[in-house]
Design a protein around this motif. Structure first.
Motif, PDB file in Angstrom:
ATOM      1  N   ARG A 466       0.868  -1.304  -0.042  1.00 21.93           N
ATOM      2  CA  ARG A 466       0.017   0.118  -0.011  1.00 21.93           C
ATOM      3  C   ARG A 466       0.835   1.376   0.071  1.00 21.93           C
ATOM      4  O   ARG A 466       0.468   2.194  -0.523  1.00 21.93           O
ATOM      5  CB  ARG A 466      -0.995   0.201   1.150  1.00 21.93           C
ATOM      6  N   LYS A 467       2.051   1.258   0.679  1.00 21.81           N
ATOM      7  CA  LYS A 467       2.791   2.505   0.520  1.00 21.81           C
ATOM      8  C   LYS A 467       4.225   2.281   0.536  1.00 21.81           C
ATOM      9  O   LYS A 467       4.591   1.082   0.778  1.00 21.81           O
ATOM     10  CB  LYS A 467       2.491   3.059   1.668  1.00 21.81           C
ATOM     11  N   ASN A 468       5.229   3.201   0.542  1.00 23.44           N
ATOM     12  CA  ASN A 468       6.613   3.053   0.515  1.00 23.44           C
ATOM     13  C   ASN A 468       6.977   4.421   1.175  1.00 23.44           C
ATOM     14  O   ASN A 468       6.522   5.664   1.259  1.00 23.44           O
ATOM     15  CB  ASN A 468       7.210   3.305  -0.808  1.00 23.44           C
ATOM     16  N   TRP A 469       8.041   4.115   2.014  1.00 23.96           N
ATOM     17  CA  TRP A 469       8.425   5.362   2.847  1.00 23.96           C
ATOM     18  C   TRP A 469      10.072   5.111   3.375  1.00 23.96           C
ATOM     19  O   TRP A 469      10.644   4.145   3.121  1.00 23.96           O
ATOM     20  CB  TRP A 469       7.735   5.344   4.340  1.00 23.96           C
ATOM     21  N   GLY A 470      10.725   6.462   3.627  1.00 22.02           N
ATOM     22  CA  GLY A 470      12.129   6.223   3.696  1.00 22.02           C
ATOM     23  C   GLY A 470      12.693   7.583   3.592  1.00 22.02           C
ATOM     24  O   GLY A 470      12.007   8.537   3.359  1.00 22.02           O
ATOM     25  N   GLU A 471      13.810   7.650   3.682  1.00 22.41           N
ATOM     26  CA  GLU A 471      14.937   8.797   3.517  1.00 22.41           C
ATOM     27  C   GLU A 471      15.368   8.934   2.037  1.00 22.41           C
ATOM     28  O   GLU A 471      16.122   7.871   1.492  1.00 22.41           O
ATOM     29  CB  GLU A 471      15.755   9.102   4.471  1.00 22.41           C
ATOM     30  N   PHE A 472      15.494  10.009   1.469  1.00 17.84           N
ATOM     31  CA  PHE A 472      16.334  10.301   0.211  1.00 17.84           C
ATOM     32  C   PHE A 472      17.217  11.440   0.186  1.00 17.84           C
ATOM     33  O   PHE A 472      16.722  12.569   0.739  1.00 17.84           O
ATOM     34  CB  PHE A 472      15.163  10.608  -0.931  1.00 17.84           C
ATOM     35  N   ARG A 473      18.437  11.191  -0.353  1.00 15.92           N
ATOM     36  CA  ARG A 473      19.314  12.118  -0.094  1.00 15.92           C
ATOM     37  C   ARG A 473      20.023  12.560  -1.534  1.00 15.92           C
ATOM     38  O   ARG A 473      20.307  11.578  -2.201  1.00 15.92           O
ATOM     39  CB  ARG A 473      20.522  12.001   0.863  1.00 15.92           C
ATOM     40  N   PHE A 474      20.118  13.973  -2.025  1.00 13.65           N
ATOM     41  CA  PHE A 474      20.431  14.256  -3.281  1.00 13.65           C
ATOM     42  C   PHE A 474      21.348  15.517  -3.433  1.00 13.65           C
ATOM     43  O   PHE A 474      20.720  16.603  -2.996  1.00 13.65           O
ATOM     44  CB  PHE A 474      19.207  14.568  -4.049  1.00 13.65           C
ATOM     45  N   ASP A 475      22.703  15.099  -3.427  1.00 17.20           N
ATOM     46  CA  ASP A 475      23.564  16.230  -3.659  1.00 17.20           C
ATOM     47  C   ASP A 475      23.866  16.651  -5.083  1.00 17.20           C
ATOM     48  O   ASP A 475      24.416  15.805  -5.790  1.00 17.20           O
ATOM     49  CB  ASP A 475      24.939  15.796  -2.862  1.00 17.20           C
ATOM     50  N   TYR A 476      23.766  18.155  -5.563  1.00 17.85           N
ATOM     51  CA  TYR A 476      23.897  18.564  -6.631  1.00 17.85           C
ATOM     52  C   TYR A 476      24.128  19.762  -6.834  1.00 17.85           C
ATOM     53  O   TYR A 476      23.910  20.615  -5.631  1.00 17.85           O
ATOM     54  CB  TYR A 476      22.786  18.108  -7.727  1.00 17.85           C
TER      55      TYR A 476
END
Length: 608
Positions: A466-476
């Motif tokens: 039913r769902k996805n969850w978590g942490e995302f880091r993006f350095d640019y």
């Protein structure tokens, strides 16, 4: 002394003459006896299902040789139907033809005195085998009536049969399968089979070093091509080698592809479904349990290797797509729903490239994204609930070069026993230029990235049905995009400068940390669209993290939608923006929805 030698020599000569006479007599007079015995053995051992016919039987008792010419083992269809009614019929029948069956160096003395048949070699010239498979459920449920073993079928004639080697060259094999009223046929030619050390006696069937009385079976098939019953796909390989003693199977140049080109495929399908093309130089299976595979259709192996291959997946949005609820259809859930048991300790991926192609339904151009030179391992690939009680997770650890540029390392964990489809996925992406993604953005969205330096991406996610969850880091940094006009008559394509300016200066941060020094972390909590596949849901979840890291918040989207009132404060050239603000707002809003919200394309097209 001379008379004694005469007696000895005379006795020897007499013995030889007697032996030659006996051999001559039996060679000429045993033929009808042997013929009758052969047919009796076949009839008795198969409960009357098969009859043996042949043109000639040549016996040489002295040398222990026999040759059967134009032999044929024929199944009786009437007997088989009676066996089906009595729920005693096997699932498989065989129709065998052999031009020459040569038996070399058998021991007549042992056969007569000890009821043991020892044969050095059996050669089969130009054998033709037709295997007819017809599934009967009673073979799965009826267990109280055990079938006779091969030894039980021959023990009244021979207490033991031993053949050192059996060779079959230039085999023609035909496989016919009847299932649910449908008939499918597969043909093989020029196959080669060698069997070593066959022993049929009271104990050999229980010998764990043997597979059905044999110490080793070698199979070589030089080439094969099969049109699947669905009418769309075919499977082929250049070579197949099987060694039952080593428990190995080796396929070379394996392909699974449509029987027609891509435009014809979609024209016939008349809908937007995934078209797959799979190619591998090498597909190897190690330590395969052949007995379980043959007896119970269970695939148990220590290792499977996929080497030097390509997986191409395609979609065509010019055709309609009929949504189907995908809840419960994730890869690990499909594996658990398989009716036959599968247990692979390790699957090794070695230099396999995966590419997704999509044809735009709006711009009529094809874009693609690729994961090149993928390597890694999958472990505990099984639907065996007993094994999963010890370790319930199937795992994958894979590396690839995305767009053949950035180094991607991803790990997956699938809880095979979870009723909600629980899984985890994490990964990192190394430095690369964001412009590499123009290969998919420009054809599908009429958007290009003009600059962008991706320094590092890291994500750590969890998910269920039913769902996805978590942490995302993006350095640019230095991220800039252009919104493009349609291609003109001269084949050139310009950008929509005002819209591009607004997006680059209002909608997105050109770096992370942004120009204020604030570092943005994506806190993903994505509700799955039930009609989306597992991998599309995974991508949508990561896209949510990208949006947060680039500063595309709901507030910024709302701010952009209100540019009709505030646009002149944003750009020095206020006159141009004031005059076109409403049109810009509408177009930009629709673009953002199409690019980031992924709403229904038909609705977005109608707005534009």
């Amino acid at each position: 002394m001379r008379p004694i030698w005469k007696w000895i020599i005379g006795g020897v000569l007499l013995s030889i003459l007697v032996l030659v006479g006996v051999i001559w007599y039996y060679s000429h007079n045993w033929k009808p006896i042997v013929e009758a015995k052969l047919k009796e053995v076949v009839h008795y051992s198969t409960n009357g299902l098969y009859t043996l016919q042949y043109e000639d039987l040549d016996l040489n008792i002295g040398l222990g040789n026999a040759t059967l010419s134009n032999a044929e083992l024929i199944p009786d269809s009437a007997v088989y139907r009676r066996m089906v009614e009595a729920q005693e019929a096997p699932n498989n029948r065989y129709h065998i033809k052999i031009k020459k069956l040569r038996v070399r160096n058998f021991s007549l003395l042992d056969a007569l005195s000890k009821k043991k048949l020892n044969i050095r070699t059996i050669l089969l010239e130009e054998p033709s085998l037709h295997l007819i498979s017809e599934y009967h459920s009673f073979n799965d449920t009826i267990r109280d009536k055990s079938r006779k073993t091969l030894y039980e079928s021959i023990k009244n004639i021979f207490t033991a049969v031993n053949v050192r080697d059996i060779h079959m060259d230039n085999i023609k094999f035909r496989y016919t399968k009847y299932e649910a009223g449908n008939r499918s046929v597969m043909n093989l030619e020029k196959a080669k089979v060698s069997v070593h050390d066959v022993l049929i006696d009271e104990t050999s069937l229980e010998d764990t070093s043997r597979l059905y009385y044999t110490k080793m079976v070698l199979v070589e098939i030089p080439g094969f091509e099969y049109d699947l019953p669905d009418g769309f796909y075919k499977a082929k390989f250049k070579g197949l080698k099987i060694n039952t003693r080593e428990q190995n199977v080796l396929f070379t140049d394996v392909e699974y592809r449509p029987r027609m080109n891509k435009p014809t495929f979609y024209k016939l399908k008349k809908q937007n479904v995934t078209m797959a093309v799979l190619k591998f130089d090498t597909l190897r299976v190690e330590h395969l349990d052949f007995k379980e595979l043959i007896d119970n259709q269970k695939t148990l192996a220590a290792k499977v290797q996929l080497k030097n291959g390509a997986v191409d997946l395609s979609a065509d949005k010019r055709y309609p797509k009929y949504p189907v609820v995908k809840i419960g259809h994730s890869p690990h859930q499909k594996l658990m729903k398989m009716t036959k048991l599968l247990r692979l300790d390790t699957v090794v991926v070695d230099n396999v490239s995966v590419t997704y192609h999509e044809m735009s339904g709006k711009y009529f151009r094809e874009g693609s994204i690729s994961f090149n030179h993928a390597t890694g391992v999958l472990t505990n690939v099984t639907n065996d609930t007993m094994a999963l009680k010890k370790d319930r997770f199937m795992r994958a650890d894979l590396k690839a070069r995305i767009m053949n540029t950035g180094s991607l390392h991803a790990k997956f964990g699938f809880d095979m026993l979870s009723p909600t489809g629980y899984h985890t996925y994490s990964g990192t992406l190394g430095p690369m230029q964001a412009t590499a993604f123009d290969r998919i953005l420009r054809p599908l969205l009429n958007v290009e990235i003009t600059s962008g330096n991706i320094k590092h991406i890291a994500f750590n996610m969890e998910g269920t049905d039913r769902k996805n969850w978590g942490e995302f880091r993006f350095d640019y940094d230095n991220l800039k995009i252009n919104i493009l006009n349609k291609v003109d008559e001269k084949g050139t394509q310009s950008s929509k400068k005002v819209v591009s300016y607004l997006i680059n200066h209002i909608l997105i941060n050109d770096s992370n940390p942004d120009d204020k020094g604030e570092y943005h972390i994506g806190k993903v909590n994505y509700a799955r669209v039930p009609e989306h596949t597992f991998f599309k849901t995974l991508w949508q979840s990561l896209l949510e993290g990208i949006k947060q890291c680039t500063g595309i918040s709901k507030e910024r989207e709302a701010k952009l939608m209100g540019l009709a009132d505030t646009g002149k404060d944003v750009v020095d050239k206020g006159k141009d923006i004031v005059e076109g603000a409403k049109d810009v707002t509408k177009k930009t809003g629709n673009f953002i929805k199409g690019l980031f919200k992924k709403k229904d394309n038909s609705k977005e097209d109608s707005k534009n």
